[in-house]
Scaffold this motif. Structure first.
Motif, PDB file in Angstrom:
ATOM      1  N   GLU A  28       0.829  -1.204   0.000  1.00 40.67           N
ATOM      2  CA  GLU A  28       0.000   0.000   0.000  1.00 40.67           C
ATOM      3  C   GLU A  28       0.864   1.255   0.000  1.00 40.67           C
ATOM      4  OE1 GLU A  28      -3.605   2.046   2.641  1.00 40.67           O
ATOM      5  OE2 GLU A  28      -2.998  -0.023   3.020  1.00 40.67           O
ATOM      6  N   SER A  29       2.023   1.181   0.653  1.00 38.92           N
ATOM      7  CA  SER A  29       2.922   2.344   0.695  1.00 38.92           C
ATOM      8  C   SER A  29       3.584   2.583  -0.656  1.00 38.92           C
ATOM      9  CB  SER A  29       3.991   2.148   1.773  1.00 38.92           C
ATOM     10  OG  SER A  29       4.976   1.194   1.372  1.00 38.92           O
ATOM     11  N   HIS A  30       3.919   1.498  -1.377  1.00 38.29           N
ATOM     12  CA  HIS A  30       4.510   1.621  -2.708  1.00 38.29           C
ATOM     13  C   HIS A  30       4.363   0.297  -3.443  1.00 38.29           C
ATOM     14  CE1 HIS A  30       7.456   2.363  -5.930  1.00 38.29           C
ATOM     15  NE2 HIS A  30       7.173   3.628  -5.715  1.00 38.29           N
ATOM     16  N   GLY A  31       3.898   0.345  -4.669  1.00 38.40           N
ATOM     17  CA  GLY A  31       3.600  -0.852  -5.439  1.00 38.40           C
ATOM     18  C   GLY A  31       4.787  -1.771  -5.660  1.00 38.40           C
ATOM     19  N   SER A  32       6.010  -1.245  -5.602  1.00 39.03           N
ATOM     20  CA  SER A  32       7.181  -2.094  -5.843  1.00 39.03           C
ATOM     21  C   SER A  32       7.307  -3.199  -4.800  1.00 39.03           C
ATOM     22  CB  SER A  32       8.460  -1.243  -5.850  1.00 39.03           C
ATOM     23  OG  SER A  32       8.716  -0.714  -4.562  1.00 39.03           O
ATOM     24  N   PHE A  33       6.661  -3.026  -3.640  1.00 39.28           N
ATOM     25  CA  PHE A  33       6.743  -4.043  -2.591  1.00 39.28           C
ATOM     26  C   PHE A  33       5.921  -5.295  -2.926  1.00 39.28           C
ATOM     27  CE2 PHE A  33       8.284  -0.519   0.116  1.00 39.28           C
ATOM     28  CZ  PHE A  33       9.377  -1.150   0.686  1.00 39.28           C
ATOM     29  N   ARG A  34       5.237  -5.298  -4.055  1.00 40.77           N
ATOM     30  CA  ARG A  34       4.597  -6.540  -4.485  1.00 40.77           C
ATOM     31  C   ARG A  34       5.633  -7.644  -4.662  1.00 40.77           C
ATOM     32  NH1 ARG A  34       1.809  -2.617  -7.502  1.00 40.77           N
ATOM     33  NH2 ARG A  34      -0.416  -2.487  -7.007  1.00 40.77           N
ATOM     34  N   ARG A  35       6.855  -7.248  -4.914  1.00 38.68           N
ATOM     35  CA  ARG A  35       7.930  -8.215  -5.134  1.00 38.68           C
ATOM     36  C   ARG A  35       8.651  -8.585  -3.835  1.00 38.68           C
ATOM     37  NH1 ARG A  35      11.458  -5.756  -9.904  1.00 38.68           N
ATOM     38  NH2 ARG A  35      12.063  -7.921 -10.188  1.00 38.68           N
ATOM     39  N   PHE A  36       8.256  -7.985  -2.734  1.00 42.88           N
ATOM     40  CA  PHE A  36       8.840  -8.294  -1.431  1.00 42.88           C
ATOM     41  C   PHE A  36       8.442  -9.705  -1.008  1.00 42.88           C
ATOM     42  CE2 PHE A  36       7.914  -8.013   3.290  1.00 42.88           C
ATOM     43  CZ  PHE A  36       9.231  -8.190   3.701  1.00 42.88           C
ATOM     44  N   ASP A  37       9.418 -10.504  -0.605  1.00 43.31           N
ATOM     45  CA  ASP A  37       9.163 -11.873  -0.155  1.00 43.31           C
ATOM     46  C   ASP A  37       9.783 -12.045   1.223  1.00 43.31           C
ATOM     47  OD1 ASP A  37       8.920 -14.559   0.333  1.00 43.31           O
ATOM     48  OD2 ASP A  37       9.782 -15.217  -1.571  1.00 43.31           O
ATOM     49  N   PRO A  38       8.971 -12.074   2.288  1.00 41.83           N
ATOM     50  CA  PRO A  38       9.517 -12.203   3.648  1.00 41.83           C
ATOM     51  C   PRO A  38      10.437 -13.407   3.810  1.00 41.83           C
ATOM     52  CG  PRO A  38       7.206 -11.623   3.745  1.00 41.83           C
ATOM     53  CD  PRO A  38       7.508 -11.926   2.300  1.00 41.83           C
ATOM     54  N   ALA A  39      10.207 -14.466   3.046  1.00 41.34           N
ATOM     55  CA  ALA A  39      11.035 -15.670   3.162  1.00 41.34           C
ATOM     56  C   ALA A  39      12.450 -15.448   2.636  1.00 41.34           C
ATOM     57  CB  ALA A  39      10.386 -16.833   2.420  1.00 41.34           C
ATOM     58  N   LYS A  40      12.659 -14.357   1.880  1.00 42.12           N
ATOM     59  CA  LYS A  40      13.978 -14.092   1.299  1.00 42.12           C
ATOM     60  C   LYS A  40      14.679 -12.908   1.956  1.00 42.12           C
ATOM     61  CE  LYS A  40      12.780 -16.083  -3.193  1.00 42.12           C
ATOM     62  NZ  LYS A  40      12.650 -15.850  -4.652  1.00 42.12           N
ATOM     63  N   MET A  41      14.163 -12.444   3.082  1.00 46.87           N
ATOM     64  CA  MET A  41      14.768 -11.295   3.754  1.00 46.87           C
ATOM     65  C   MET A  41      16.171 -11.590   4.280  1.00 46.87           C
ATOM     66  SD  MET A  41      11.506  -9.877   5.939  1.00 46.87           S
ATOM     67  CE  MET A  41      12.347  -8.459   6.656  1.00 46.87           C
ATOM     68  N   ALA A  42      16.464 -12.871   4.517  1.00 45.98           N
ATOM     69  CA  ALA A  42      17.737 -13.235   5.134  1.00 45.98           C
ATOM     70  C   ALA A  42      18.704 -13.911   4.169  1.00 45.98           C
ATOM     71  CB  ALA A  42      17.481 -14.156   6.332  1.00 45.98           C
ATOM     72  N   VAL A  43      18.458 -13.811   2.865  1.00 45.64           N
ATOM     73  CA  VAL A  43      19.388 -14.394   1.889  1.00 45.64           C
ATOM     74  C   VAL A  43      20.733 -13.680   2.002  1.00 45.64           C
ATOM     75  CG1 VAL A  43      19.882 -14.727  -0.558  1.00 45.64           C
ATOM     76  CG2 VAL A  43      17.562 -15.082   0.315  1.00 45.64           C
ATOM     77  N   GLN A  44      21.792 -14.461   2.137  1.00 48.22           N
ATOM     78  CA  GLN A  44      23.103 -13.871   2.407  1.00 48.22           C
ATOM     79  C   GLN A  44      23.953 -13.752   1.149  1.00 48.22           C
ATOM     80  OE1 GLN A  44      24.796 -15.790   6.078  1.00 48.22           O
ATOM     81  NE2 GLN A  44      22.787 -16.789   6.095  1.00 48.22           N
ATOM     82  N   VAL A  45      24.645 -12.624   1.053  1.00 45.44           N
ATOM     83  CA  VAL A  45      25.592 -12.383  -0.036  1.00 45.44           C
ATOM     84  C   VAL A  45      26.982 -12.415   0.569  1.00 45.44           C
ATOM     85  CG1 VAL A  45      26.403 -10.736  -1.756  1.00 45.44           C
ATOM     86  CG2 VAL A  45      23.948 -11.000  -1.348  1.00 45.44           C
ATOM     87  N   GLU A  46      27.843 -13.247   0.002  1.00 45.96           N
ATOM     88  CA  GLU A  46      29.189 -13.404   0.551  1.00 45.96           C
ATOM     89  C   GLU A  46      29.900 -12.051   0.635  1.00 45.96           C
ATOM     90  OE1 GLU A  46      33.326 -15.948  -0.249  1.00 45.96           O
ATOM     91  OE2 GLU A  46      31.564 -16.235  -1.532  1.00 45.96           O
ATOM     92  N   GLY A  47      30.452 -11.757   1.799  1.00 49.09           N
ATOM     93  CA  GLY A  47      31.166 -10.510   2.003  1.00 49.09           C
ATOM     94  C   GLY A  47      30.402  -9.503   2.821  1.00 49.09           C
ATOM     95  N   SER A  48      29.096  -9.739   3.022  1.00 52.12           N
ATOM     96  CA  SER A  48      28.289  -8.851   3.861  1.00 52.12           C
ATOM     97  C   SER A  48      27.960  -9.555   5.174  1.00 52.12           C
ATOM     98  CB  SER A  48      26.999  -8.437   3.150  1.00 52.12           C
ATOM     99  OG  SER A  48      26.187  -9.566   2.893  1.00 52.12           O
ATOM    100  N   THR A  49      27.558  -8.777   6.180  1.00 54.36           N
ATOM    101  CA  THR A  49      27.286  -9.324   7.506  1.00 54.36           C
ATOM    102  C   THR A  49      25.937  -8.837   8.003  1.00 54.36           C
ATOM    103  OG1 THR A  49      29.652  -9.261   8.025  1.00 54.36           O
ATOM    104  CG2 THR A  49      28.139  -9.490   9.888  1.00 54.36           C
ATOM    105  N   PHE A  50      25.104  -9.744   8.495  1.00 57.92           N
ATOM    106  CA  PHE A  50      23.809  -9.370   9.055  1.00 57.92           C
ATOM    107  C   PHE A  50      23.956  -8.915  10.506  1.00 57.92           C
ATOM    108  CE2 PHE A  50      21.950 -11.235   5.369  1.00 57.92           C
ATOM    109  CZ  PHE A  50      20.625 -10.791   5.317  1.00 57.92           C
TER     110      PHE A  50
END
Length: 322
Positions: A284-306
C-alpha cells in the motif's frame, strides 16, 4: 573533524527535528537514502511508514545526495538505517568498489527488501539500440556524489568490451542531474531504475526507453563478479512502465535495508519483524513491494554481515540458514 561532525548533527536538529544515534528510543530513527523522486527514497519511506505503524518506534526517510554520503554516515552511527543494495553492503564493508580504500566496517545488513533492476535509458526516438551505439556520444560520467552508479556503469561497459573513454564523458554529480541532461537532449542516455519517480518525470518531459545492458552468459558472469550478488534482471513491458518498450536485460540485485554494528538489537529486531509481518501495508505504501518476499529477507551475499538483532528474528522465523 570534531567540529564538522557537531555542525552536521546540529543541522539535522534544525532541519529535521531529530538527532540520530544508535540507542535512543524516544525520538524518530533516521533512514538515510537517495533523494526524493528516486525509487530508493520511495522504498525507504515505505519501510519507515510500516515500521512506525507496527512497532514501538518512529522512523523517517532522509534523502541524501547519494550513498557516498549516507553510507559513511551510517557507519559512524549518524543514521540508524539506510537503503541500498546487497553488493554495496559488500563494497562498503570491505573497502572495495565505490568505497575502494575507504572501508566502512560497521555496516550491517538488516533485511533484503525486494529485487531491483537498473539499466540505461535513452530517448525513445533515439537510434541507440545497444551499448555499442553509445560510443562517441555524450554520456554521464563521474557521479561524484553517487559513485556506485559509476561502478555499475563501468561493470556493464567492461562486460560489453567497451572502454568508457570511448564515450564523450559529461561529468555529473548524480543520476538526477544525468536525467535532467537527457531530458534537455544534452546527453544520449543515463543509468537509472525503471519505475522510479525520476524516470517518470523524465518520460513526461521527453519520452524515454531502456536498452539491454547485459548480453550473453559471458557478460552476465563478468557483471556478477564485479557486482557481488547481482544477476541478469529481465524486465518485460507492462502498462505501468511505459519506458520499457520491449523486453530488456538489466542489472538485477536485491535492494536492502542496512544498519550499523552498534544499532540497538531490539530495535533492529522490531523493524525487520514489522516488515516481515506486514507485506500488505508495504504494498500500500509503494507498489514495488509486491515483489517483497519475507522468506527471502535473510538471503546472504558473501562478504556482507547481518546484524544480530535481525538474525534473532530470522532464526525465530525459521529462515536463517546458519
Amino acid at each position: 573533524m570534531k567540529y564538522r561532525l557537531v555542525k552536521y548533527l546540529l543541522a539535522l536538529v534544525t532541519a529535521l527535528g531529530f538527532v540520530t544515534s544508535a540507542t535512543a528510543q524516544d525520538r524518530p530513527l533516521a533512514i538515510g537514502t537517495l533523494p526524493q523522486g528516486s525509487l530508493g527514497y520511495a522504498i525507504a519511506a515505505g519501510v519507515a511508514q510500516v515500521a512506525s505503524a507496527n512497532g514501538e518506534m518512529t522512523l523517517r526517510a532522509v534523502g541524501q545526495g547519494g550513498s557516498s554520503v549516507f553510507i559513511p554516515a551510517l557507519n559512524r552511527g549518524d543514521f540508524d538505517f539506510a537503503t541500498s543494495n546487497a553488493f554495496e553492503a559488500v563494497f562498503a564493508t570491505q573497502g572495495s568498489g565505490n568505497f575502494d580504500g575507504q572501508a566502512n566496517p560497521n555496516i550491517r545488513v538488516a533485511a533484503l527488501l525486494q529485487p531491483f533492476e537498473v539499466g540505461i535509458m535513452v530517448a525513445a526516438d533515439s537510434d541507440i539500440r545497444s551499448l555499442e551505439d553509445l560510443k562517441g556520444r555524450p554520456f554521464p560520467v563521474g557521479y561524484a556524489r553517487q559513485r556506485l552508479v559509476g561502478v555499475m556503469q563501468q561493470a556493464v561497459f567492461d562486460a560489453a568490451g567497451i572502454d568508457v573513454g570511448e564515450l564523450d564523458g559529461v561529468p555529473v554529480p548524480n543520476f538526477v542531474e544525468g536525467a535532467k541532461l537527457l531530458a534537455q537532449g544534452s546527453v544520449a542516455g543515463v543509468m537509472l531504475a525503471p519505475g522510479s519517480g525520476v524516470v517518470r518525470q523524465t518520460h513526461a518531459q521527453r519520452p524515454v526507453r531502456f536498452i539491454t545492458v547485459i548480453s550473453g552468459e559471458a557478460a552476465a558472469a563478468q557483471v556478477a563478479e564485479a557486482l557481488p550478488g547481482s544477476y541478469v534482471g529481465r524486465v518485460e513491458p507492462v502498462e505501468r512502465l511505459p519506458e520499457i518498450a520491449e523486453p530488456v536485460d538489466l542489472i538485477g540485485y536485491q535492494y536492502a535495508l542496512l544498519t550499523h554494528a552498534d544499532a540497538d538489537p531490539d530495535t533492529v529486531y522490531a523493524v525487520v519483524k514489522a516488515l516481515a509481518e506486514n507485506k500488505a501495508a508495504l504494498i500500500e505504501s509503494h507498489g514495488s513491494f509486491r515483489r517483497f518476499d519475507p522468506a527471502k529477507m535473510a538471503v546472504q551475499v558473501e562478504g556482507s554481515t547481518f546484524h544480530p538483532g535481525a538474525i534473532r528474528f530470522y532464526r525465530e522465523a525459521g529462515i536463517w540458514t546458519e
